[in-house]
Design an enzyme around this catalytic site. Structure first.
Site, PDB file in Angstrom:
ATOM      1  N   ASP A 233      40.486  32.334  41.988  1.00  9.30           N
ATOM      2  CA  ASP A 233      41.887  32.686  41.778  1.00  9.30           C
ATOM      3  C   ASP A 233      42.612  31.345  41.636  1.00  9.30           C
ATOM      4  O   ASP A 233      42.114  30.298  42.066  1.00  9.30           O
ATOM      5  CB  ASP A 233      42.451  33.528  42.918  1.00  9.30           C
ATOM      6  CG  ASP A 233      43.747  34.229  42.476  1.00  9.30           C
ATOM      7  OD1 ASP A 233      44.313  33.850  41.430  1.00  9.30           O
ATOM      8  OD2 ASP A 233      44.196  35.152  43.181  1.00  9.30           O
TER       9      ASP A 233
HETATM   10  C1  BGC Z   1      46.946  35.704  40.918  1.00  5.26           C
HETATM   11  C2  BGC Z   1      45.894  36.217  39.972  1.00  5.26           C
HETATM   12  C3  BGC Z   1      46.242  35.811  38.570  1.00  5.26           C
HETATM   13  C4  BGC Z   1      46.373  34.302  38.509  1.00  5.26           C
HETATM   14  C5  BGC Z   1      46.708  33.775  37.132  1.00  5.26           C
HETATM   15  C6  BGC Z   1      47.246  34.227  40.742  1.00  5.26           C
HETATM   16  O1  BGC Z   1      48.396  33.906  41.427  1.00  5.26           O
HETATM   17  O2  BGC Z   1      46.557  35.956  42.257  1.00  5.26           O
HETATM   18  O3  BGC Z   1      45.796  37.607  40.064  1.00  5.26           O
HETATM   19  O4  BGC Z   1      45.280  36.280  37.674  1.00  5.26           O
HETATM   20  O5  BGC Z   1      47.397  33.904  39.387  1.00  5.26           O
HETATM   21  O6  BGC Z   1      47.985  34.127  36.765  1.00  5.26           O
END
Ligand code: BGC
Length: 754
Positions: A233
């Site tokens: 993530d």
């Molecule tokens: C989120 C993810 C997301 C990623 C990219 C993170 O803050 O938890 O779900 O895909 O950002 O935007």
């Protein structure tokens, strides 16, 4: 994949150590590092679960700056359709949009369980049930990937709150992990083979997901056979070389040279084996090559068709919670008072990384106006949900002068987003007051709710008609009109329980944790598993949803009554549309074990099917069940176990509306071998013939002594004490006549399989 794997293997030999390290870390916010000299392309990733968010490369632009894309209903709404074909179609549509926008991996779906309705991202997740979530995710992934675009199944794993998400540890026992928090991922990985999986921010029992070999390697790769790559993530990495060891292929976003240098020197100093790095890079390259090759620059799609699909999905997701005296559908040619800001300024999605810039937005007001030109409107509350005496007066007057009032209520934008949880599950006080005021002035009041997860409804008894419209995406407004007017017959069913109050929620006492840990003390008992086992009445149960027609369930059959471990059990039934209009019913199959060696929830969903029926039409529904559907995870023997004995198969229109049931009996399942140890109590020895024969000579004297007791109470107490005595205590009891060596010998004999 095979051919790409071969190519990847060949490339490994040509890559320098520096290049391998580079590949394991993103280039920037959204893309992977290309290696031009070897023709290794870069691929582009974009959110998200209910529409594409192709964002810019700078974080400064913030959210809301991405390329326009179709904004479908959010996942909690999509799951409430219970329609796998529809979810597949949405996946296909998103795959096409991704092709057009040059995106190779869509960062979704999210399948984390809704452990508590306060979870900030609940709107982004499907359900409180692993089977419903897993099946939805598999359909969505298969849809997207059929278009040559990859997915990222997220957030792996046990990431069920936003509070302290980057540093808290989710503490749970192995059964809870295996039976509740992993299966949705497992179903999706096994049935849809996502190209990538995204690890979560949190720790799991003390180890960060991004560096967790149990989750990333043992479970995901070894047990489930995952062949793609794991991406972190965004900013979830803590120790990059450790991550490579554990099974984290790609760090996102790029961190410049920081992590690259760390991987490089870890190999040089022998902390990280280069062979390990090679395996990780090979997995990564295989997907990158495949994704690049699957790019189709000539794909086109129609904005209008996708908007229509979004409207269909939203209408199918809407749950008719209550409809007294068949107040809905709205008759034609009546005067309707529409009350509530959401009618003109709808909330279509939640906040955070999943936020899509919609291609267009429908509102209920415009949509209803086409059918009811005499529509009247008042705002009722401000954007933040507060109201005033003047607004309330105005609303009461309007409601009173109409034939029916439709109140739009729900959670303000500020309540539901990534990065924080809700503090409570109430609607804004101003809206609750508005609803009470309107229904006092107009008995025929319909409340339409807009929210991504459960809310309380203190007024629910007084309101004849309640419609849950979720966060319905860009076409949500017209979809609500479709339902209210009866153009579409409601067929959504709740994908999560709506409790009466927050205090009733299973995780209430252990949320959101403290001192770095959140204890999942409710264990297996989340959602309906808890409410059913504890016999707590929810406000609206899991799986509930009404229709404008009626369905009759009949003729439940199973292909066998007694079945064995290897049998596939077929369950069939007939479903009949007994009403006057066509409609769809979601038939749910729950399994209730009549007995169990280990504690289990009262019942669990093991199958569902959405059936469309014309008036008077009858269809047969068939479910298949296998050994796993009857099993629980036994941590001692580290495998899935189903006990011999009776199970009730319950067919329901909701988890609390069981229409048919039948008992079946599992016979000759492999019994779990019992393992005797020094601390196995006497009662366990005495219920197993071979062990009994070993222990009997030793306890004869003591049993006889107890039998001599005159006082029945003392006798009962002595018996209880004796039966619960760990066998090792006999050494002390015998004052050395029964030795430690004899004890070990006896345990050895008891554990012999023959
Ligand atoms: C989120 C993810 C997301 C990623 C990219 C993170 O803050 O938890 O779900 O895909 O950002 O935007």
């Amino acid at each position: 994949m095979k051919i790409h794997r071969q190519k990847a293997k060949a490339l490994i030999a040509k890559l320098t150590l520096q290049e391998k390290a580079l590949l394991c870390v993103g280039k920037d916010l959204w893309t992977t590092q290309p290696i031009d000299r070897l023709g290794i392309p870069s691929i582009w990733m974009a959110d998200g679960p209910h529409g594409l968010r192709k964002a810019s490369f700078s974080t400064a632009g913030g959210l809301g700056n991405s390329e326009p894309a179709t904004c479908f209903p959010t996942s909690s709404a999509l799951a409430s359709t219970w329609n796998l074909e529809l979810i597949h179609q949405i996946g296909e549509a998103m795959g096409k949009e991704a092709q057009v926008q040059g995106i190779q991996i869509i960062l979704g779906p999210g399948v984390n369980m809704k452990r508590d309705p306060r979870g900030g991202r609940n709107f982004e997740y499907y359900s409180e049930d692993p089977v419903l979530s897993g099946k939805m995710a598999a359909a969505f992934i298969n849809g997207i990937q059929s278009q040559g675009v990859g997915t990222s199944l997220k957030h792996f794993a046990v990431n069920n709150q936003e509070f302290a998400r980057m540093y808290f540890s989710s503490e749970l026992d192995e059964r809870t992990l295996r039976e509740i928090y992993l299966p949705a991922f497992e179903i999706a990985v096994r049935e849809a083979k996502p190209w990538t999986v995204m690890c979560s921010y949190n720790k799991i029992n003390g180890t960060f997901a991004a560096e967790n070999p149990l989750i990333l390697h043992k479970v995901l790769k070894e047990e489930w056979g995952f062949e793609g790559f794991v991406v972190s993530d965004w900013y979830a990495v803590n120790d990059r070389p450790e991550g490579v060891n554990a099974g984290l292929h790609l760090e996102m976003p790029g961190s410049g040279d920081v992590s690259v240098d760390k991987i490089f020197s870890a190999v040089q100093t022998g902390k990280l084996a280069e062979t390990r790095l090679n395996t990780i890079v090979e997995d990564l390259l295989a997907v990158i090559l495949k994704a690049h090759e699957a790019c189709k620059p000539d794909v086109t799609y129609s904005l209008e068709t996708h908007h229509k699909l979004a409207r269909q999905a939203s209408a199918e997701s809407i749950v008719l919670l209550k409809n007294e005296n068949n107040l809905l559908p709205l008759p034609s040619k009546i005067k309707i008072a529409v009350i509530g800001e959401f009618a003109k300024a709808p909330r279509i999605q939640g906040g955070g990384s999943s936020q899509v810039v919609a291609t267009q937005i429908d509102c209920l007001w415009d949509a209803l106006l086409q059918d009811y030109p005499e529509l009247t409107y008042t705002k009722g509350y401000e954007k933040d949900g507060t109201t005033s005496e003047k607004m309330l007066e105005e609303a009461a007057k309007l409601a009173n002068s109409a034939d029916i009032a439709v109140v739009l209520a729900g959670l303000p934008k500020r309540y539901e987003s990534e990065c924080f949880d809700r503090d409570h599950i109430d609607l804004p006080e101003g809206q609750n007051r508005l609803i009470e005021t309107v229904v006092t002035a107009q008995k025929k009041t319909v409340v339409v709710l807009t929210n991504g997860s459960a809310v309380t409804m203190p007024w629910h008894k007084n309101i004849p008609c309640i419609v849950e419209s979720w966060l319905g995406g860009q076409a949500g407004g017209s979809a609500v009109a479709d339902i209210l007017t009866g153009r579409v017959n409601p067929s959504g069913k709740l994908s999560e329980t709506f409790p009466h109050r927050l205090l009733d929620c299973p995780a209430y006492l252990n949320w959101p944790g403290e001192q770095g840990k959140v204890h999942y003390a409710e264990g297996l008992y989340i959602g309906y598993r808890y409410y059913d086992t504890k016999e707590i009445e929810p406000m609206f149960p899991f799986g509930h949803g009404l229709s404008y027609t009626t369905f009759e369930y009949s003729e439940m059959h199973t292909n066998r009554i007694d079945f064995s471990k290897t049998d596939v059990l077929k369950v069939s039934l007939k479903i009949h549309n007994t009403g006057a209009v066509s409609g769809s019913e979601v038939v749910q199959l729950y399994v209730h074990p009549e007995q169990s060696r280990l504690k289990r929830p009262y019942k669990e969903l093991k199958g569902f099917c959405k059936v469309a029926l014309e008036p008077d039409e009858v269809k047969e529904v068939v479910f298949t069940l296998n050994h796993r559907d009857f099993s629980y995870y036994d941590p001692e023997s580290a495998c899935w176990v189903a006990d011999d004995g009776a199970y009730s198969l319950q067919i329901g229109a909701s988890s609390r509306d069981i229409r048919l049931q039948k008992q079946v009996k599992l016979i000759d399942a492999d019994p779990v071998p019992f393992v005797f140890s020094r601390f196995t109590p006497l009662k366990e020895w005495m219920t197993r013939p071979k062990a009994l024969s070993l222990v009997e000579p030793l306890i004869e004297k003591k049993s006889a002594e107890i039998a001599l007791h005159q006082d029945e109470d003392a006798k009962a107490m002595m018996e209880a004490l004796f039966m619960d005595l760990p066998i090792v205590k006999l050494v002390q009891f015998s004052r050395g006549q029964f030795t430690e060596e004899q004890l070990d010998e006896m345990i050895h004999k008891a554990n012999l399989r023959k």
